[in-house]
Motif scaffolding. Structure first.
Motif, PDB file in Angstrom:
ATOM      1  N   VAL A   1       8.017  14.850 -12.837  1.00 48.86           N
ATOM      2  CA  VAL A   1       9.025  15.799 -12.365  1.00 48.86           C
ATOM      3  C   VAL A   1       8.432  16.738 -11.330  1.00 48.86           C
ATOM      4  O   VAL A   1       7.220  16.876 -11.236  1.00 48.86           O
ATOM      5  CB  VAL A   1       9.595  16.649 -13.532  1.00 48.86           C
ATOM      6  N   THR A   2       9.289  17.376 -10.559  1.00 47.97           N
ATOM      7  CA  THR A   2       8.805  18.371  -9.605  1.00 47.97           C
ATOM      8  C   THR A   2       8.482  19.662 -10.351  1.00 47.97           C
ATOM      9  O   THR A   2       8.869  19.844 -11.503  1.00 47.97           O
ATOM     10  CB  THR A   2       9.860  18.696  -8.546  1.00 47.97           C
ATOM     11  N   ARG A   3       7.814  20.559  -9.678  1.00 50.53           N
ATOM     12  CA  ARG A   3       7.435  21.823 -10.314  1.00 50.53           C
ATOM     13  C   ARG A   3       8.680  22.620 -10.714  1.00 50.53           C
ATOM     14  O   ARG A   3       8.737  23.207 -11.789  1.00 50.53           O
ATOM     15  CB  ARG A   3       6.577  22.626  -9.342  1.00 50.53           C
ATOM     16  N   GLU A   4       9.695  22.597  -9.844  1.00 51.91           N
ATOM     17  CA  GLU A   4      10.918  23.353 -10.125  1.00 51.91           C
ATOM     18  C   GLU A   4      11.606  22.797 -11.372  1.00 51.91           C
ATOM     19  O   GLU A   4      12.028  23.542 -12.253  1.00 51.91           O
ATOM     20  CB  GLU A   4      11.885  23.296  -8.930  1.00 51.91           C
ATOM     21  N   ASP A   5      11.691  21.442 -11.431  1.00 48.52           N
ATOM     22  CA  ASP A   5      12.300  20.815 -12.600  1.00 48.52           C
ATOM     23  C   ASP A   5      11.519  21.173 -13.850  1.00 48.52           C
ATOM     24  O   ASP A   5      12.101  21.472 -14.898  1.00 48.52           O
ATOM     25  CB  ASP A   5      12.326  19.286 -12.439  1.00 48.52           C
TER      26      ASP A   5
ATOM     27  N   LEU B   1       0.864  -1.167   0.000  1.00 51.01           N
ATOM     28  CA  LEU B   1       0.000   0.000   0.000  1.00 51.01           C
ATOM     29  C   LEU B   1       0.902   1.219   0.000  1.00 51.01           C
ATOM     30  O   LEU B   1       1.749   1.361   0.875  1.00 51.01           O
ATOM     31  CB  LEU B   1      -0.878   0.003   1.249  1.00 51.01           C
ATOM     32  N   SER B   2       0.717   2.072  -1.004  1.00 49.82           N
ATOM     33  CA  SER B   2       1.575   3.246  -1.051  1.00 49.82           C
ATOM     34  C   SER B   2       0.723   4.503  -1.004  1.00 49.82           C
ATOM     35  O   SER B   2      -0.431   4.508  -1.414  1.00 49.82           O
ATOM     36  CB  SER B   2       2.438   3.239  -2.305  1.00 49.82           C
ATOM     37  N   TYR B   3       1.327   5.547  -0.471  1.00 51.08           N
ATOM     38  CA  TYR B   3       0.634   6.824  -0.345  1.00 51.08           C
ATOM     39  C   TYR B   3       1.498   7.900  -0.973  1.00 51.08           C
ATOM     40  O   TYR B   3       2.694   7.992  -0.688  1.00 51.08           O
ATOM     41  CB  TYR B   3       0.385   7.136   1.137  1.00 51.08           C
ATOM     42  N   ARG B   4       0.882   8.684  -1.860  1.00 52.44           N
ATOM     43  CA  ARG B   4       1.656   9.734  -2.500  1.00 52.44           C
ATOM     44  C   ARG B   4       1.375  11.072  -1.842  1.00 52.44           C
ATOM     45  O   ARG B   4       0.228  11.475  -1.686  1.00 52.44           O
ATOM     46  CB  ARG B   4       1.300   9.840  -3.981  1.00 52.44           C
ATOM     47  N   SER B   5       2.458  11.742  -1.488  1.00 53.88           N
ATOM     48  CA  SER B   5       2.314  13.063  -0.905  1.00 53.88           C
ATOM     49  C   SER B   5       3.263  13.966  -1.667  1.00 53.88           C
ATOM     50  O   SER B   5       4.463  13.937  -1.459  1.00 53.88           O
ATOM     51  CB  SER B   5       2.674  12.982   0.575  1.00 53.88           C
ATOM     52  N   GLY B   6       2.738  14.723  -2.611  1.00 52.16           N
ATOM     53  CA  GLY B   6       3.586  15.562  -3.449  1.00 52.16           C
ATOM     54  C   GLY B   6       4.495  14.700  -4.307  1.00 52.16           C
ATOM     55  O   GLY B   6       4.040  13.819  -5.006  1.00 52.16           O
ATOM     56  N   MET B   7       5.792  14.930  -4.222  1.00 51.93           N
ATOM     57  CA  MET B   7       6.727  14.150  -5.022  1.00 51.93           C
ATOM     58  C   MET B   7       7.321  12.995  -4.218  1.00 51.93           C
ATOM     59  O   MET B   7       8.328  12.414  -4.586  1.00 51.93           O
ATOM     60  CB  MET B   7       7.846  15.036  -5.564  1.00 51.93           C
ATOM     61  N   GLU B   8       6.691  12.681  -3.105  1.00 54.93           N
ATOM     62  CA  GLU B   8       7.209  11.639  -2.233  1.00 54.93           C
ATOM     63  C   GLU B   8       6.205  10.497  -2.206  1.00 54.93           C
ATOM     64  O   GLU B   8       5.001  10.733  -2.163  1.00 54.93           O
ATOM     65  CB  GLU B   8       7.347  12.241  -0.831  1.00 54.93           C
ATOM     66  N   VAL B   9       6.679   9.256  -2.271  1.00 49.05           N
ATOM     67  CA  VAL B   9       5.768   8.129  -2.137  1.00 49.05           C
ATOM     68  C   VAL B   9       6.147   7.356  -0.878  1.00 49.05           C
ATOM     69  O   VAL B   9       7.294   6.938  -0.722  1.00 49.05           O
ATOM     70  CB  VAL B   9       5.841   7.195  -3.362  1.00 49.05           C
ATOM     71  N   LEU B  10       5.187   7.233   0.042  1.00 50.31           N
ATOM     72  CA  LEU B  10       5.440   6.508   1.288  1.00 50.31           C
ATOM     73  C   LEU B  10       4.888   5.092   1.160  1.00 50.31           C
ATOM     74  O   LEU B  10       3.836   4.889   0.562  1.00 50.31           O
ATOM     75  CB  LEU B  10       4.739   7.194   2.458  1.00 50.31           C
TER      76      LEU B  10
END
Lengths: 360, 367
Positions: free
Chosen positions: B141-145, A214-223
């Motif tokens: 990609v990130t917003r900055e990239d 089970l993964s959770y995405r928070s912005g550019m991070e995946v937990l």
């Protein structure tokens, strides 16, 4: 507008009630029933009061405490999870489209998926991605050998079969291929069988035993919220819990936990049906699997909580079998709701709009 | 208790659906009767004509229809046909019967086009923003990239990915992290477009297409219908932008002309909701008989592409023709309009066959 808001609120309440009632039923079937003490109750309510500003139903805590013997305030009430957190994390209006198993290789082109021979989408046939007529499809699939056939809109392993197609007929059932296709009606897929890694098949050779993450995405991070291994029942083709499968936790290094859980009341299994001791059993390619899950989650921008079923093939390469947009939390195997991330996830999700029962 | 609840909910749903559908149908009717009032000359249907239409629809769907559409299109085009399709019947009944509503959200997302049909030529997308997450050339990609990668893209088209009718489409030049036309920074640009949009290449079109109007990408708009065994082209019109405009949509003043089976334009173009009988484009090109390039190639491409959308029977396609004459898919529309005023008919020769094919199917929007 007021009527609509009221309707959504009402439907959500009914949904929550159904979940609570189900949990009550499970509690009744338990062999050991542990009651929460007053201080435990207070701890849970204080925790949720600070997170979401209201009290929650304690049935889930009671149930999981009774099953595992471990008390934790971090258990997540199932009604809160399914009717509130999930629709806040995953956009309900697009779930239906992405749930289609025939879309998996389109969304994840370039990733490792089992080879797809035939698709039936809404009655139209596609052989290896090319549109074909029904008679062509039967012609092309005459001698596929051992394949997996599954309906594309259903969950929980319903209707998944291992079939052997030779000379236009299905060997095990003794019926012609056309009859098999007719039985599955309008939406299904025929895929190659996966030859799994020997350490995975040792757990149970008849089913493809998958790692469920089970993964959770928070912005550019995946937990990674949790990872369990699903092991099928001896003789069964699928590893789903609803089909008698058992599940065991996996630690960070890919080793299995001590106990396994099955169904709603089978607890503390120490060995698989094949007699393998679970405790400390090393899974192959576990870190690769985590890496792939994190990469694939970026392809699903509308969904923040996703469950992944990953098999390991004979060369140790992880293969995506399925992803699930309404995944369960496996709280009984894990002794916690969303582990160390519980507080962070609920805090992030709570301010969002509920996409299934929106109130404006 | 459970039973009472279920009955209550299903009853509520039913009443809700009936009311909302009725309201939606009324809205479509009001839009057209509003246009009608602005028309310079209005024609009334005769009694015999009215009877002919009702007889036709009685035979097809078993009930009468409201006649405002027939009256409006008759007044505009001067051609009477029983095959005009009332707009509310089309949008509230036929379309949701043809296209499964719950999955259309993916198909009409402009960011999904190159994912869904990877083998076909689709307008190249540099940057996608889906639900607030950025993808450059398909990579997350990130917003900055994203901003540093797009700093020097040059001339591009920016468009919202979930909107239609050409809303918010802009042609811009991005240089050194700034938009040359308006002087705003790339950061401001991305912010102003919100959570769902993309930045894509500017298509350089074929000279014969550019001759119609050089400032806009003039597209061939095709409506295709998928029967169980074949894909047919219901109509094809060419949309021509007005001088100085970058989009060709009718809502932005664009004009549309019918195309015949060989790819030659029809005599007259229509524009907006009341301009009729234009004979020339803004650049002075006479429409009648003007040959479009690669028309048969474009039609073959549409038929090929439609087979990749199994949950839609009616689809609208915007096809541009590039410099060397290859068709490029610019946009896909899952709720296409019928262009009845340009075409002088609802769905042409297929009207009866299509309605007969669709009517027994379940309505996926108003259950």
């Amino acid at each position: 507008m007021i009527a609509r808001n009221f309707k959504n609120w009402f439907l959500r309440k009914i949904d929550e009630r159904k979940r609570k009632r189900k949990i009550k039923g499970h509690i009744r079937e338990l062999e050991v029933h542990r009651k929460l003490t007053k201080s435990q109750k207070k701890e849970v309510q204080d925790f949720y009061m600070s997170l979401i500003g209201k009290k929650v139903s304690l049935l889930s805590h009671e149930y999981f405490y009774s099953r595992t013997g471990v008390f934790s305030k971090d258990y997540v009430p199932v009604d809160l999870y399914y009717s509130n957190l999930l629709p806040k994390a995953n956009k309900a209006s697009v779930v239906q489209a992405y749930r289609d198993k025939n879309m998996f290789d389109i969304i994840f082109s370039g990733e490792n998926l089992p080879h797809t021979y035939l698709k039936n989408r809404n009655g139209y046939y596609y052989f290896e991605g090319r549109p074909v007529s029904e008679s062509e499809a039967i012609q092309l699939c005459q001698n596929l050998g051992q394949v997996i056939i599954k309906p594309t809109w259903s969950g929980k392993g319903h209707g998944i079969q291992l079939v052997d197609i030779k000379d236009g007929s299905v060997k095990s059932m003794g019926k012609p291929l056309i009859q098999l296709l007719k039985d599955y009606k309008k939406n299904f897929i025929i895929q190659a069988c996966i030859r799994q890694h020997e350490r995975m098949s040792a757990l149970n050779p008849t089913s493809v035993n998958t790692i469920r993450i089970l993964s959770y995405r928070s912005g550019m991070e995946v937990l990674i919220i949790y990872a369990v291994v699903r092991i099928g029942h001896l003789g069964s083709v699928v590893d789903n819990q609803s089909a008698g499968g058992i599940s065991t936790t996996i630690d960070k290094d890919g080793r299995l936990g001590k106990y396994s859980f099955g169904g709603y009341n089978k607890d503390k299994i120490e060995k698989t049906d094949t007699g393998i001791v679970l405790d400390g059993y090393q899974l192959p390619s576990y870190d690769k699997t985590i890496e792939i899950v994190k990469r694939m989650h970026f392809n699903l921008p509308y969904f923040d909580i996703v469950g992944w079923d990953i098999a390991i093939d004979e060369n140790g390469i992880p293969v995506l079998i399925e992803f699930n947009l309404g995944p369960g939390l496996s709280q009984s195997a894990f002794c916690s709701g969303m582990g160390e991330h519980t507080e962070r996830i609920i805090r992030e999700l709570w301010p969002r709009q509920n996409s299934k029962y929106p109130i404006r | 208790m459970q039973k009472v609840q279920n009955i209550f909910i299903s009853l509520w749903d039913k009443i809700d659906n009936v009311m909302l559908k009725h309201r939606e149908m009324k809205t479509y009717e009001n839009v057209l009767t509003g246009y009608m009032k602005m028309l310079p000359d209005r024609k009334k249907l005769t009694k015999a004509q009215k009877e002919e239409i009702q007889h036709f629809y009685k035979g097809l769907i078993g009930r009468k229809v409201s006649l405002y559409s027939h009256e409006y299109f008759y007044s505009r085009s001067g051609v009477f046909a029983k095959e005009y399709v009332p707009t509310n019947l089309y949008y509230s009944d036929l379309l949701p019967k043809a296209n499964k509503k719950s999955v259309q959200v993916v198909y009409c997302d402009k960011n999904m086009l190159d994912v869904l049909i990877p083998d076909e030529r689709v307008a190249h997308v540099f940057l996608k923003c889906m639900n607030g997450f950025y993808y450059y050339e398909g990579r997350s990609v990130t917003r900055e990239d994203a901003m540093s990668l797009c700093e020097n893209l040059g001339a591009v088209i920016v468009k919202p990915s979930l909107a239609s009718k050409g809303r918010g489409v802009q042609k811009l030049t991005i240089k050194n992290g700034k938009v040359e036309e308006s002087g705003e920074t790339l950061d401001q640009l991305l912010k102003s477009y919100g959570k769902n949009f993309n930045i894509q290449e500017c298509i350089v079109q074929h000279e014969r297409m550019a001759a119609l109007n050089p400032t806009s990408v003039n597209t061939i708009r095709v409506l295709s219908y998928r029967f169980d065994e074949e894909v047919v082209i219901v109509y094809a019109v060419v949309r021509i932008g007005r001088l100085g405009k970058i989009i060709d949509n009718q809502s932005a003043g664009g004009i549309s002309t019918t195309i015949d089976a060989e790819g030659k334009l029809g005599k007259y173009a229509v524009a907006g909701s009341k301009i009729n009988n234009l004979e020339k484009t803004d650049t002075g090109v006479v429409l009648d008989g003007y040959q479009l390039p690669s028309y048969d190639k474009a039609m073959a491409m549409v038929k090929r592409m439609h087979t990749h959308f199994p949950y839609s029977r009616i689809l609208g396609w915007d096809i541009a023709i590039d410099q060397i004459g290859d068709p490029i898919l610019v946009e896909l529309n899952t709720r296409p309009g019928l262009s009845q005023s340009a075409f002088g008919s609802g769905m042409g020769e297929y009207t009866e066959r299509i309605i007969r094919d669709l009517w027994p199917r379940p309505n996926t929007k108003w259950k």
